[in-house]
Write an enzyme that holds these catalytic residues in place. Structure first.
Site, PDB file in Angstrom:
ATOM      1  N   ASP A   1       8.024   3.826  -5.491  1.00  0.00           N
ATOM      2  CA  ASP A   1       7.521   2.555  -5.005  1.00  0.00           C
ATOM      3  C   ASP A   1       7.067   1.761  -6.232  1.00  0.00           C
ATOM      4  O   ASP A   1       6.949   2.305  -7.334  1.00  0.00           O
ATOM      5  CB  ASP A   1       6.354   2.811  -4.041  1.00  0.00           C
ATOM      6  CG  ASP A   1       5.621   1.539  -3.665  1.00  0.00           C
ATOM      7  OD1 ASP A   1       6.267   0.608  -3.180  1.00  0.00           O
ATOM      8  OD2 ASP A   1       4.403   1.488  -3.905  1.00  0.00           O
TER       9      ASP A   1
ATOM     10  N   ASP B   1       4.591  -1.699  -6.186  1.00  0.00           N
ATOM     11  CA  ASP B   1       3.223  -2.212  -6.094  1.00  0.00           C
ATOM     12  C   ASP B   1       2.264  -1.115  -5.647  1.00  0.00           C
ATOM     13  O   ASP B   1       2.444  -0.516  -4.585  1.00  0.00           O
ATOM     14  CB  ASP B   1       3.161  -3.386  -5.108  1.00  0.00           C
ATOM     15  CG  ASP B   1       3.950  -4.590  -5.590  1.00  0.00           C
ATOM     16  OD1 ASP B   1       3.736  -5.010  -6.739  1.00  0.00           O
ATOM     17  OD2 ASP B   1       4.782  -5.109  -4.826  1.00  0.00           O
TER      18      ASP B   1
END
Length: 232
Positions: free
Chosen positions: A14, A16
């Site tokens: 991922d 953020d």
């Protein structure tokens, strides 16, 4: 295809809350979107808890009392503010990498037969901006964004990453900071590593079924080794 199901391992990250600390820009853009609708922004923890979802789903989650079209308007306002900040000050719009992130990526990239990927709720334009700012593009063999997939936790992004890399679910892991990342990884049949420095707390990651939760990038190699995904 850069590998085969027999000779490669895939580690998908991922962005953020996992690789970069983008909370200040996210909160500023959310504030602009909520101001546009004349709605009060929820507390910081609540606002950041939806990071990882695609924008329409995130806004719909934060604004359940409003019609769906208002959530779409809020998502559009968020995008406009986010892009405006980037155009006004490109350097300021690049969120900082978390400590140890770059070293961890480079270390894994140097491990034979280990391939890296990204699965993010960001738009491709935003991901490209970030990758170019830090010169990270060459580290990843597959880049999956919200533009062409259903929102997390649907496994579409990870299934595409597996297909593009040639890895099998049993030889792959999803690394992320939210329960959406963990649920997405589990739905794709992959192992999952939760990171406790992002937007969902350790207990929420564990409850979502993370195979292991780490407190810093220095722990990542050992966590992946414990799952049989990199050499011990």
């Amino acid at each position: 295809m850069t590998g085969s199901a027999m000779d490669c391992r895939l580690i998908v990250f991922d962005v953020d809350g996992t690789l970069v600390d983008s909370q200040h820009l996210i909160l500023a853009s959310m504030q602009a979107a909520f101001d546009f609708l004349g709605e009060p922004l929820p507390p910081r923890e609540t606002a950041l808890s939806v990071v990882g979802l695609s924008l329409p789903e995130a806004m719909g989650t934060l604004l359940p009392h409003l019609p769906p079209e208002d959530a779409l308007r809020a998502a559009d306002s968020y995008r406009q503010h986010f892009l405006a900040r980037r155009l006004e000050n490109a350097a300021e719009s690049v969120p900082p990498l978390y400590p140890g992130a770059l070293d961890a990526l480079e270390r894994l990239n140097a491990t034979p037969e280990t391939l890296l990927g990204v699965a993010t709720g960001k738009a491709r334009r935003g991901l490209d901006h970030l990758l170019d700012a830090y010169d990270l593009r060459q580290l990843f063999v597959t880049l999956q964004t919200a533009d062409g997939h259903p929102s997390k936790p649907h496994p579409s992004m990870l299934l595409s990453a597996l297909a593009e890399s040639g890895a099998t679910p049993g030889c792959a892991a999803m690394v992320g900071d939210t329960e959406y990342d963990i649920a997405m990884g589990r739905a794709a049949g992959m192992r999952t590593v939760g990171v406790a420095w992002g937007y969902h707390p350790r207990d929420r990651l564990a409850a979502a079924g993370a195979d292991v939760v780490i407190d810093g990038f220095a722990e990542l190699d050992a966590a992946l080794a414990s799952l049989g995904l990199v050499p011990a």
